[in-house]
Design a protein around this motif. Structure first.
Motif, PDB file in Angstrom:
ATOM      1  N   ALA A  25       0.821  -1.205   0.000  1.00 31.74           N
ATOM      2  CA  ALA A  25       0.000   0.000   0.000  1.00 31.74           C
ATOM      3  C   ALA A  25       0.858   1.260   0.000  1.00 31.74           C
ATOM      4  O   ALA A  25       0.452   2.284  -0.549  1.00 31.74           O
ATOM      5  N   GLU A  26       2.050   1.166   0.580  1.00 35.12           N
ATOM      6  CA  GLU A  26       2.944   2.328   0.617  1.00 35.12           C
ATOM      7  C   GLU A  26       3.374   2.778  -0.777  1.00 35.12           C
ATOM      8  O   GLU A  26       3.731   3.930  -0.974  1.00 35.12           O
ATOM      9  N   ILE A  27       3.338   1.865  -1.755  1.00 33.34           N
ATOM     10  CA  ILE A  27       3.672   2.261  -3.130  1.00 33.34           C
ATOM     11  C   ILE A  27       2.425   2.275  -4.022  1.00 33.34           C
ATOM     12  O   ILE A  27       2.535   2.332  -5.249  1.00 33.34           O
ATOM     13  N   GLY A  28       1.254   2.221  -3.389  1.00 28.93           N
ATOM     14  CA  GLY A  28      -0.001   2.385  -4.116  1.00 28.93           C
ATOM     15  C   GLY A  28      -0.464   1.192  -4.917  1.00 28.93           C
ATOM     16  O   GLY A  28      -1.171   1.354  -5.911  1.00 28.93           O
ATOM     17  N   VAL A  29      -0.107  -0.012  -4.486  1.00 31.97           N
ATOM     18  CA  VAL A  29      -0.522  -1.219  -5.186  1.00 31.97           C
ATOM     19  C   VAL A  29      -1.360  -2.075  -4.239  1.00 31.97           C
ATOM     20  O   VAL A  29      -0.955  -2.329  -3.108  1.00 31.97           O
ATOM     21  N   THR A  30      -2.517  -2.509  -4.727  1.00 34.45           N
ATOM     22  CA  THR A  30      -3.346  -3.418  -3.940  1.00 34.45           C
ATOM     23  C   THR A  30      -2.833  -4.842  -4.107  1.00 34.45           C
ATOM     24  O   THR A  30      -2.120  -5.140  -5.079  1.00 34.45           O
ATOM     25  N   PRO A  31      -3.207  -5.746  -3.209  1.00 30.88           N
ATOM     26  CA  PRO A  31      -2.787  -7.139  -3.372  1.00 30.88           C
ATOM     27  C   PRO A  31      -3.236  -7.735  -4.707  1.00 30.88           C
ATOM     28  O   PRO A  31      -2.458  -8.434  -5.368  1.00 30.88           O
TER      29      PRO A  31
END
Length: 135
Positions: A25-31
């Motif tokens: 989440a810190e780099i803006g990607v969801t699982p």
């Protein structure tokens, strides 16, 4: 004993997954985006239907995930080279960079998670988990 072992195993998996999700989440990607990006990188070019099958999600959900990755500039849709009616997905250069970042995050989080174990404990755990996940 088996019930507690199962609970502990599930708890460890949940904790590791939560740590990975937070770091992603810190780099803006969801699982879901991370899994899809990894698969597109491995399988490209890949049809949306094949991607949905690999992700074990509905085609509509796959479309939403790919839409988000495309909006972020991480993948592009291209015509299927074997069937003009079909669409494939490929990774962009920015997507390759992000996929590499995700691999680094996964390695770092996993390393940190396993820090309490000695090298011999890690080796034993790896062997046991390998036995459990092999079909």
């Amino acid at each position: 004993m088996g019930d507690r072992t199962g609970d502990r195993l599930m708890g460890a998996a949940r904790r590791l997954r939560r740590l990975l999700f937070e770091a992603m989440a810190e780099i803006g990607v969801t699982p879901a985006q991370g899994r899809a990006l990894r698969l597109v990188t491995e399988l490209e070019p890949v049809r949306l239907t094949a991607l949905a099958d690999h992700l074990h999600i509905a085609p509509r959900s796959t479309t939403e995930v790919v839409d988000a990755l495309e909006t972020a500039g991480l993948v592009v849709r291209v015509p299927d080279p074997h069937d003009r009616r079909a669409t494939c997905v490929e990774v962009t250069p920015a997507g390759r960079v992000r996929a590499a970042e995700l691999d680094e995050i996964r390695d770092a989080v996993t390393e940190d998670f396993l820090t309490p174990l000695s090298p011999s404990q890690r080796q034993a755990l790896d062997g046991l988990l390998t036995m459990l996940v092999e079909d």
